[in-house]
Design a protein around this motif. Structure first.
Motif, PDB file in Angstrom:
ATOM      1  N   VAL A  12     -49.700 -46.612  55.055  1.00 31.24           N
ATOM      2  CA  VAL A  12     -49.917 -47.569  56.145  1.00 31.24           C
ATOM      3  C   VAL A  12     -48.883 -47.308  57.236  1.00 31.24           C
ATOM      4  N   GLN A  13     -49.069 -47.972  58.368  1.00 33.59           N
ATOM      5  CA  GLN A  13     -48.113 -47.871  59.462  1.00 33.59           C
ATOM      6  C   GLN A  13     -47.146 -49.051  59.431  1.00 33.59           C
ATOM      7  N   ALA A  14     -46.004 -48.867  60.046  1.00 31.67           N
ATOM      8  CA  ALA A  14     -45.027 -49.944  60.137  1.00 31.67           C
ATOM      9  C   ALA A  14     -45.667 -51.175  60.778  1.00 31.67           C
ATOM     10  N   LEU A  18     -50.070 -54.730  52.955  1.00 32.71           N
ATOM     11  CA  LEU A  18     -50.652 -54.073  51.784  1.00 32.71           C
ATOM     12  C   LEU A  18     -50.501 -55.018  50.612  1.00 32.71           C
ATOM     13  N   ARG A  19     -51.470 -55.007  49.723  1.00 33.10           N
ATOM     14  CA  ARG A  19     -51.394 -55.856  48.534  1.00 33.10           C
ATOM     15  C   ARG A  19     -51.496 -54.985  47.301  1.00 33.10           C
ATOM     16  N   LEU A  20     -50.506 -55.112  46.431  1.00 31.98           N
ATOM     17  CA  LEU A  20     -50.505 -54.413  45.153  1.00 31.98           C
ATOM     18  C   LEU A  20     -50.941 -55.374  44.059  1.00 31.98           C
ATOM     19  N   SER A  21     -51.624 -54.837  43.064  1.00 32.37           N
ATOM     20  CA  SER A  21     -52.061 -55.659  41.948  1.00 32.37           C
ATOM     21  C   SER A  21     -51.590 -55.045  40.641  1.00 32.37           C
ATOM     22  N   THR A  81     -52.704 -61.273  35.876  1.00 34.18           N
ATOM     23  CA  THR A  81     -52.301 -60.383  36.966  1.00 34.18           C
ATOM     24  C   THR A  81     -51.066 -60.912  37.688  1.00 34.18           C
ATOM     25  N   ALA A  82     -50.367 -60.000  38.333  1.00 35.20           N
ATOM     26  CA  ALA A  82     -49.250 -60.353  39.211  1.00 35.20           C
ATOM     27  C   ALA A  82     -49.377 -59.475  40.442  1.00 35.20           C
ATOM     28  N   ASP A  83     -49.784 -60.057  41.555  1.00 36.13           N
ATOM     29  CA  ASP A  83     -49.995 -59.326  42.795  1.00 36.13           C
ATOM     30  C   ASP A  83     -48.774 -59.441  43.693  1.00 36.13           C
ATOM     31  N   LEU A  84     -48.587 -58.401  44.492  1.00 36.90           N
ATOM     32  CA  LEU A  84     -47.499 -58.403  45.464  1.00 36.90           C
ATOM     33  C   LEU A  84     -48.094 -58.210  46.848  1.00 36.90           C
ATOM     34  N   THR A 125     -46.440 -45.702  51.066  1.00 42.05           N
ATOM     35  CA  THR A 125     -45.804 -44.932  52.129  1.00 42.05           C
ATOM     36  C   THR A 125     -46.028 -45.652  53.453  1.00 42.05           C
ATOM     37  N   VAL A 126     -44.937 -45.918  54.170  1.00 40.03           N
ATOM     38  CA  VAL A 126     -45.015 -46.620  55.450  1.00 40.03           C
ATOM     39  C   VAL A 126     -44.516 -45.668  56.530  1.00 40.03           C
ATOM     40  N   SER A 127     -45.392 -45.325  57.456  1.00 42.74           N
ATOM     41  CA  SER A 127     -45.023 -44.407  58.523  1.00 42.74           C
ATOM     42  C   SER A 127     -44.529 -45.185  59.742  1.00 42.74           C
ATOM     43  N   SER A 128     -43.632 -44.568  60.495  1.00 45.47           N
ATOM     44  CA  SER A 128     -43.066 -45.252  61.675  1.00 45.47           C
ATOM     45  C   SER A 128     -43.890 -45.002  62.923  1.00 45.47           C
TER      46      SER A 128
END
Length: 128
Positions: A12-14, A18-21, A81-84, A125-128
């Protein structure tokens, strides 16, 4: 024995979100604490967030200072589940993110050695 499987990583971009599960499975599934850690090459695995059983008041959430106000951890006992949820992502958030769980409730929760189960990790990965 509990198995943890993460999903939701990506590029993703700065400033993006985003959601993690993390899905827990096993027989039985007893995880009073579930957490997220992250790691970059050459550095130690670091605590990101945890959701812990607090008794009558239910669950409490805890965050590393670096993500407080941007990340939120959600737990669903019905789904195991535990999502972030990660908002306003920064390039410094780039890492492999790991889900972790404790099988008993202990007082400490910010160090990797305090966890019994781990997922395989998912790259963010977060791009600037």
């Amino acid at each position: 024995q509990v198995q943890l499987v993460e999903s939701g990583g990506g590029l993703v971009q700065a400033g993006d979100s985003l959601r993690l599960s993390c899905a827990a499975s096993g027989n039985p599934v007893t995880t009073p604490t579930m957490a997220w850690f992250r790691q970059v090459p050459g550095k130690e695995r670091e605590f990101v967030a945890a959701v812990r059983w607090s008794g009558i008041s239910g669950y409490s959430e805890y965050y590393a200072d670096s993500v407080k106000g941007r990340f939120t951890i959600f737990r669903s006992n019905a789904k195991n589940t535990a999502d972030l949820q990660m908002n306003r992502l920064e390039p410094a958030d780039t890492a492999i993110y790991y889900c972790a769980a404790q099988n008993t409730l202990v007082s400490l929760y910010t160090r990797p050695t305090e966890y019994d189960y781990w997922g395989q990790g998912t790259q963010v990965t977060v791009s600037s």
